[in-house]
Structure formats: structure tokens, C-alpha cells
Design an enzyme around this catalytic site. Structure first.
Site, PDB file in Angstrom:
ATOM      1  N   LYS A  13       5.705 -11.803   5.478  1.00  0.00           N
ATOM      2  CA  LYS A  13       4.448 -12.537   5.328  1.00  0.00           C
ATOM      3  C   LYS A  13       3.530 -12.188   6.495  1.00  0.00           C
ATOM      4  O   LYS A  13       4.005 -12.018   7.624  1.00  0.00           O
ATOM      5  CB  LYS A  13       4.716 -14.046   5.358  1.00  0.00           C
ATOM      6  CG  LYS A  13       3.602 -14.879   4.777  1.00  0.00           C
ATOM      7  CD  LYS A  13       3.740 -14.997   3.285  1.00  0.00           C
ATOM      8  CE  LYS A  13       2.625 -15.817   2.688  1.00  0.00           C
ATOM      9  NZ  LYS A  13       2.784 -15.956   1.230  1.00  0.00           N
ATOM     10  N   GLY A  20      -3.784 -29.082 -12.673  1.00  0.00           N
ATOM     11  CA  GLY A  20      -4.472 -27.871 -12.217  1.00  0.00           C
ATOM     12  C   GLY A  20      -4.669 -26.874 -13.333  1.00  0.00           C
ATOM     13  O   GLY A  20      -3.707 -26.383 -13.925  1.00  0.00           O
ATOM     14  N   GLY A  64      -6.381 -23.858 -13.118  1.00  0.00           N
ATOM     15  CA  GLY A  64      -6.945 -22.647 -12.520  1.00  0.00           C
ATOM     16  C   GLY A  64      -6.425 -21.427 -13.241  1.00  0.00           C
ATOM     17  O   GLY A  64      -6.123 -21.454 -14.438  1.00  0.00           O
ATOM     18  N   ASN A  65      -6.294 -20.337 -12.499  1.00  0.00           N
ATOM     19  CA  ASN A  65      -5.849 -19.082 -13.112  1.00  0.00           C
ATOM     20  C   ASN A  65      -4.516 -19.235 -13.827  1.00  0.00           C
ATOM     21  O   ASN A  65      -4.347 -18.775 -14.947  1.00  0.00           O
ATOM     22  CB  ASN A  65      -5.725 -18.009 -12.030  1.00  0.00           C
ATOM     23  CG  ASN A  65      -7.083 -17.606 -11.501  1.00  0.00           C
ATOM     24  OD1 ASN A  65      -8.042 -17.493 -12.261  1.00  0.00           O
ATOM     25  ND2 ASN A  65      -7.185 -17.427 -10.200  1.00  0.00           N
ATOM     26  N   VAL A  66      -3.564 -19.882 -13.181  1.00  0.00           N
ATOM     27  CA  VAL A  66      -2.244 -20.032 -13.783  1.00  0.00           C
ATOM     28  C   VAL A  66      -2.243 -21.172 -14.806  1.00  0.00           C
ATOM     29  O   VAL A  66      -1.798 -21.008 -15.947  1.00  0.00           O
ATOM     30  CB  VAL A  66      -1.168 -20.295 -12.694  1.00  0.00           C
ATOM     31  CG1 VAL A  66       0.185 -20.560 -13.338  1.00  0.00           C
ATOM     32  CG2 VAL A  66      -1.082 -19.107 -11.742  1.00  0.00           C
TER      33      VAL A  66
HETATM   34  P1  NAI Z   1      -6.414 -21.597  -8.675  1.00  0.00           P
HETATM   35  O1  NAI Z   1      -7.102 -21.870  -7.392  1.00  0.00           O
HETATM   36  O2  NAI Z   1      -7.017 -20.668  -9.659  1.00  0.00           O
HETATM   37  O3  NAI Z   1      -6.160 -22.976  -9.437  1.00  0.00           O
HETATM   38  C1  NAI Z   1      -5.856 -24.179  -8.832  1.00  0.00           C
HETATM   39  C2  NAI Z   1      -6.497 -25.275  -9.674  1.00  0.00           C
HETATM   40  O4  NAI Z   1      -6.062 -26.539  -9.208  1.00  0.00           O
HETATM   41  C3  NAI Z   1      -8.022 -25.261  -9.608  1.00  0.00           C
HETATM   42  O5  NAI Z   1      -8.569 -25.326 -10.907  1.00  0.00           O
HETATM   43  C4  NAI Z   1      -8.341 -26.517  -8.792  1.00  0.00           C
HETATM   44  O6  NAI Z   1      -9.580 -27.106  -9.136  1.00  0.00           O
HETATM   45  C5  NAI Z   1      -7.180 -27.397  -9.180  1.00  0.00           C
HETATM   46  N1  NAI Z   1      -6.911 -28.502  -8.274  1.00  0.00           N
HETATM   47  C6  NAI Z   1      -7.059 -28.527  -6.931  1.00  0.00           C
HETATM   48  N2  NAI Z   1      -6.726 -29.740  -6.470  1.00  0.00           N
HETATM   49  C7  NAI Z   1      -6.346 -30.483  -7.530  1.00  0.00           C
HETATM   50  C8  NAI Z   1      -5.897 -31.817  -7.687  1.00  0.00           C
HETATM   51  N3  NAI Z   1      -5.743 -32.632  -6.644  1.00  0.00           N
HETATM   52  N4  NAI Z   1      -5.592 -32.249  -8.927  1.00  0.00           N
HETATM   53  C9  NAI Z   1      -5.742 -31.442  -9.990  1.00  0.00           C
HETATM   54  N5  NAI Z   1      -6.183 -30.162  -9.897  1.00  0.00           N
HETATM   55  C10 NAI Z   1      -6.483 -29.690  -8.679  1.00  0.00           C
HETATM   56  O7  NAI Z   1      -4.942 -21.129  -8.273  1.00  0.00           O
HETATM   57  P2  NAI Z   1      -3.881 -20.392  -9.199  1.00  0.00           P
HETATM   58  O8  NAI Z   1      -3.924 -18.943  -8.940  1.00  0.00           O
HETATM   59  O9  NAI Z   1      -3.967 -20.898 -10.582  1.00  0.00           O
HETATM   60  O10 NAI Z   1      -2.519 -20.906  -8.543  1.00  0.00           O
HETATM   61  C11 NAI Z   1      -2.060 -22.211  -8.774  1.00  0.00           C
HETATM   62  C12 NAI Z   1      -0.811 -22.452  -7.959  1.00  0.00           C
HETATM   63  O11 NAI Z   1       0.189 -21.509  -8.293  1.00  0.00           O
HETATM   64  C13 NAI Z   1      -1.030 -22.278  -6.452  1.00  0.00           C
HETATM   65  O12 NAI Z   1      -0.150 -23.156  -5.787  1.00  0.00           O
HETATM   66  C14 NAI Z   1      -0.608 -20.844  -6.237  1.00  0.00           C
HETATM   67  O13 NAI Z   1      -0.223 -20.574  -4.927  1.00  0.00           O
HETATM   68  C15 NAI Z   1       0.573 -20.770  -7.143  1.00  0.00           C
HETATM   69  N6  NAI Z   1       0.903 -19.403  -7.522  1.00  0.00           N
HETATM   70  C16 NAI Z   1      -0.034 -18.617  -8.113  1.00  0.00           C
HETATM   71  C17 NAI Z   1       0.282 -17.333  -8.486  1.00  0.00           C
HETATM   72  C18 NAI Z   1      -0.708 -16.476  -9.204  1.00  0.00           C
HETATM   73  O14 NAI Z   1      -0.294 -15.452  -9.762  1.00  0.00           O
HETATM   74  N7  NAI Z   1      -1.983 -16.855  -9.249  1.00  0.00           N
HETATM   75  C19 NAI Z   1       1.619 -16.755  -8.205  1.00  0.00           C
HETATM   76  C20 NAI Z   1       2.556 -17.694  -7.627  1.00  0.00           C
HETATM   77  C21 NAI Z   1       2.177 -18.955  -7.276  1.00  0.00           C
END
Ligand code: NAI
Length: 389
Positions: A110, A209, A211-213
Site C-alpha cells: 500500500k 450506498g 455509487g459505482n459498486v
Molecule cells: P462511490 O464513491 O462511487 O460510492 C459510494 C456511495 O456511497 C456514494 O453514492 C455516496 O453518496 C454514498 N454514501 C456516502 N455516505 C453514505 C451514507 N452515510 N449513507 C448512504 N450512502 C452513502 O464508491 P464505490 O466505488 O462504489 O465504492 C463503494 C465501497 O466499496 C467503498 O468502500 C470502496 O472502497 C469499496 N470498494 C470499491 C471497489 C471498486 O471497484 N469501486 C473495489 C473494492 C472495494
């Protein structure tokens, strides 16, 4: 924090939010660093300073037993160098576990950069070029990608100085679709363990959440006939899920108490603590967020409550599995097989937990350690001494 103690450390996956602060007050003298490395089993910690770029970075290589140490580059506004160091040590160790269980030929590492990263275009370029040179200096023992506080654009800049960067547009690109697919397979494995069938049709799925995932997972689940209840602080995302997927929406503060079959945390780390675990009304927790357990003990609490927890780093390995193509030169077929393998790995982790009478997170850690031990026993434990191609 004792980085070697499963009881004291937090979860092994990589955290992504400030909600799970690194432990403060770590000793920082060189003697103490050697002790910390010994306890955590770290191979190498490199600190690089480039004052002209405002850059101070820590690269922790936990293990190269299985291959080059792979892990993201995180930029964070740490309270102190001590905190940043503790985070780098903890996160790199977590990557060793994650990569080992995902069946990847990678060790764990990391990079933690003391933020904030400059905003101005030229300054940011200088900052990430400095990082690229720092990564290059490790000669391929460490391969990095974007993480919290860094973007694909930042990694493109770093890539001008080093070839040891993955997840670029010219490679596999955005890992989140693969992460979502992996989470789905982990959920199906958990469904077999809990209900005797992988089918999710008719099941009520709570997603924190979008987001992307989270949004891509929601679509996959909808296609399989699951009923969705969702929450996000971003209203437009909630609206999209309501219209596009017929999801029921609840306030962000309510999602952890919703009655459902499965809770999928896909937002923040550290959300499962003594209080929230008490308030859960689900049978399974399985999501994409990193470091869902605020502390390892919260995994025991979940088990005590009869809630089946799929360790985060098992469920969300789909993203790093794309590194198989970008870094190890795998074919797409091989990557797909590894992605599918999340189903079997989840089944194995949950079965081991049942058999050993421990919480799944502990079983996952143990299985990962066993994989490393097997390689050591086979006499292949010499850390990489040469750069990978
Ligand atoms: P992202 O930033 O696209 O999505 C996160 C979402 O959570 C956003 O829509 C945000 O508005 C929402 N959010 C934030 N605080 C919140 C709350 N208190 N209540 C409800 N929603 C809330 O991130 P992404 O890429 O979707 O990742 C999500 C999680 O998965 C993160 O923890 C990330 O580290 C983990 N992750 C992601 C990977 C990836 O390929 N993108 C790979 C492995 C882990």
C-alpha cells in the site's frame, strides 16, 4: 496498535473512509519501525520525500511471497506521520490477505501519501509524478492503482514515471463492474449457506450506498428478481434507483435498521460497531465496502446474533482480480474464472467458520494465512528480488 495481533487490529481489508481512523500515537523511531515491521511481518517500508513537489509518501510492502505487492495509493490528510505509517502498515497487510484469498499471484502493499494533494494542475502533476518515481524506485516489487483520495487521472500522471501502475484506461479500466459482480457471487454463496439455495429472487435486499459498486449491484440484483430497499446521501442516485429499478428508498440513517434478508454495505467503512450490529434486522451481511467491521470483534457479535457475515475482502475482490489481467498478464477467461471463484471462496470461508466455530472474518484470515504458509512450506518464500516485467 499491534499490527500482528488479530485481536487488536481492525479488519484485514483496505479501509476507504475517514470513519475508521488509523490508530494514533504509534512510535516512529527507526527502532520502533523495525519492531512494528517484525510484528506485522512486513518486508519493506520506504519513505520518499520530494520537497519540490510537496510530496511525502510511505510505501509499505507487506509481502511478496505470492508475487509483487499490489495495493492502492491512498492520499489522506493524516493528523501525523505516525498515523500515516500505521495506516500503511495495516492496509498493506490487509492486501496480502485479500490477494491471497482471491487466488491472485500477488503479495500485499500500500502507498500512503500525506495529503492533501495539491489542487492546481501543475502542482498536482508534480505531486503524482513524484509518486510515480517513488513507485518506480521499488523496481516492480510494488504495483499500485487508484484508491481513496486518488483518481484514474492521477494514476495516469504517475504512469508517466513508472510502469508499475494498474487500473489505467488502456488496461481493464474501472474495476467497479467487476467488484459488483463479485459481491453478487458472494451473496449467492451466502444464500446457499443460509437458505440452501443461491436464488435471490423474491429476497429483500437492503443496499447502503448507490455509487459505482452499489448501483451496479442493485441492477444485477433486480435482474435476478430481488426486491430492493436503498439509501444514499446523494438524492439523485436514490431517485434513479427508484425509477429505474423500482427500489424502495429509506433515509441514510435508517438503512442499517431495515428489515431485510441481506444487507449490502456499499458506502463507508467501519459501519458495523457494537450499536449498529445490535440494530440489524437482516440474516446476511454481504457488500462491497471495505473494512465494514469497525473492529474484528464486531464480526463475533454478528455471529453471536446469528447473522451471517461475508468478510468484506472476500466479497469485494472483483476489483483487484482485474489486476490479474493488467499486472499478471492473465487472459480474460482466466480473470472471469477467478471472479467466479469468489463463489467457491465464500462457500469455503463460511464452511470453515462453521467447522472451526469462529466468525467468518477470522476464518478468512486463517485461510489466507494457510495459503501463505503452503507457499512457504513449498520453499518458494523468497521475497521477490527482481522487478517483474
Ligand atoms: P462511490 O464513491 O462511487 O460510492 C459510494 C456511495 O456511497 C456514494 O453514492 C455516496 O453518496 C454514498 N454514501 C456516502 N455516505 C453514505 C451514507 N452515510 N449513507 C448512504 N450512502 C452513502 O464508491 P464505490 O466505488 O462504489 O465504492 C463503494 C465501497 O466499496 C467503498 O468502500 C470502496 O472502497 C469499496 N470498494 C470499491 C471497489 C471498486 O471497484 N469501486 C473495489 C473494492 C472495494
Amino acid at each position: 496498535m499491534d499490527v500482528s495481533s488479530a485481536n487488536e487490529r481492525t479488519t484485514a481489508g483496505e479501509p476507504t473512509t475517514s470513519s475508521e481512523p488509523a490508530s494514533a500515537g504509534e512510535p516512529t523511531t527507526s527502532t520502533d519501525l523495525a519492531t512494528l515491521m517484525e510484528r506485522g511481518g512486513h518486508e519493506q517500508v520506504t519513505v520518499v520525500r520530494d520537497p519540490s513537489a510537496g510530496y511525502l509518501g510511505i510505501m509499505a510492502v507487506h509481502s511478496t511471497i505470492l508475487g509483487p505487492a499490489v495495493g492502492g495509493t491512498r492520499v489522506w490528510r493524516y493528523g501525523s506521520f505516525d498515523e500515516a505509517l500505521a495506516d500503511a502498515l495495516r492496509l498493506s497487510r490487509g492486501m496480502t490477505f485479500k490477494n491471497a484469498l482471491a487466488g491472485l499471484p500477488f503479495g500485499g502493499g500500500k502507498a500512503v501519501l500525506l495529503g492533501p494533494a495539491p489542487e492546481g494542475r501543475a502542482e498536482r502533476e508534480a505531486f503524482f509524478r513524484a509518486h510515480g518515481r517513488a513507485v518506480q524506485g521499488l523496481g516492480g516489487r510494488f504495483v499500485t492503482a487508484e484508491d481513496v483520495g486518488t483518481s484514474p487521472a492521477d494514476m495516469e500522471i504517475a504512469a508517466r514515471e513508472t510502469r508499475h501502475v494498474a487500473g489505467l484506461e488502456r488496461g481493464m479500466g474501472d474495476p467497479s463492474p467487476y467488484t459488483a459482480r463479485g459481491v453478487l457471487r458472494a451473496m449467492e454463496a451466502a444464500a446457499v449457506e443460509r437458505w440452501g439455495s443461491a436464488h435471490l429472487a423474491g429476497r429483500r435486499l437492503a443496499i447502503q450506498g448507490l455509487g459505482n459498486v452499489g448501483m451496479q449491484l442493485a441492477r444485477l440484483l433486480r435482474e435476478r428478481g430481488a426486491r430492493l430497499v436503498v439509501a444514499d446521501v446523494a438524492k439523485e442516485r436514490v431517485e434513479a434507483a427508484r425509477h429505474e429499478l423500482g427500489a424502495e428508498a429509506v433515509a441514510p440513517g435508517e438503512i442499517l435498521g431495515v428489515e431485510a434478508d441481506i444487507l449490502a454495505p456499499c458506502a463507508l467503512g467501519g459501519i458495523l460497531d457494537a450499536d449498529t450490529v445490535e440494530g440489524l434486522r437482516v440474516e446476511v451481511v454481504c457488500g462491497g465496502a471495505n473494512n465494514q467491521l469497525r473492529r474484528l470483534e464486531n464480526g463475533d457479535r454478528l455471529s453471536a446474533r446469528g447473522i451471517l457475515y461475508v468478510p468484506d475482502y472476500v466479497a469485494n475482490a472483483g476489483g483487484v482480480i482485474t489486476g490479474g489481467v493488467d499486472i499478471a498478464g492473465w487472459s480474460l477467461d482466466r480473470m472471469e474464472a477467478a471472479l467466479e471463484g469468489i463463489f467457491d471462496t465464500t462457500r469455503a470461508v463460511l464452511a470453515a467458520a462453521r467447522e472451526w466455530g469462529v466468525a467468518p472474518q477470522r476464518a478468512a484470515d486463517r485461510l489466507a494465512e494457510e495459503r501463505l504458509a503452503e507457499v512457504r512450506l513449498a520453499g518458494m518464500d523468497t521475497p521477490l528480488r527482481h522487478p517483474v516485467a
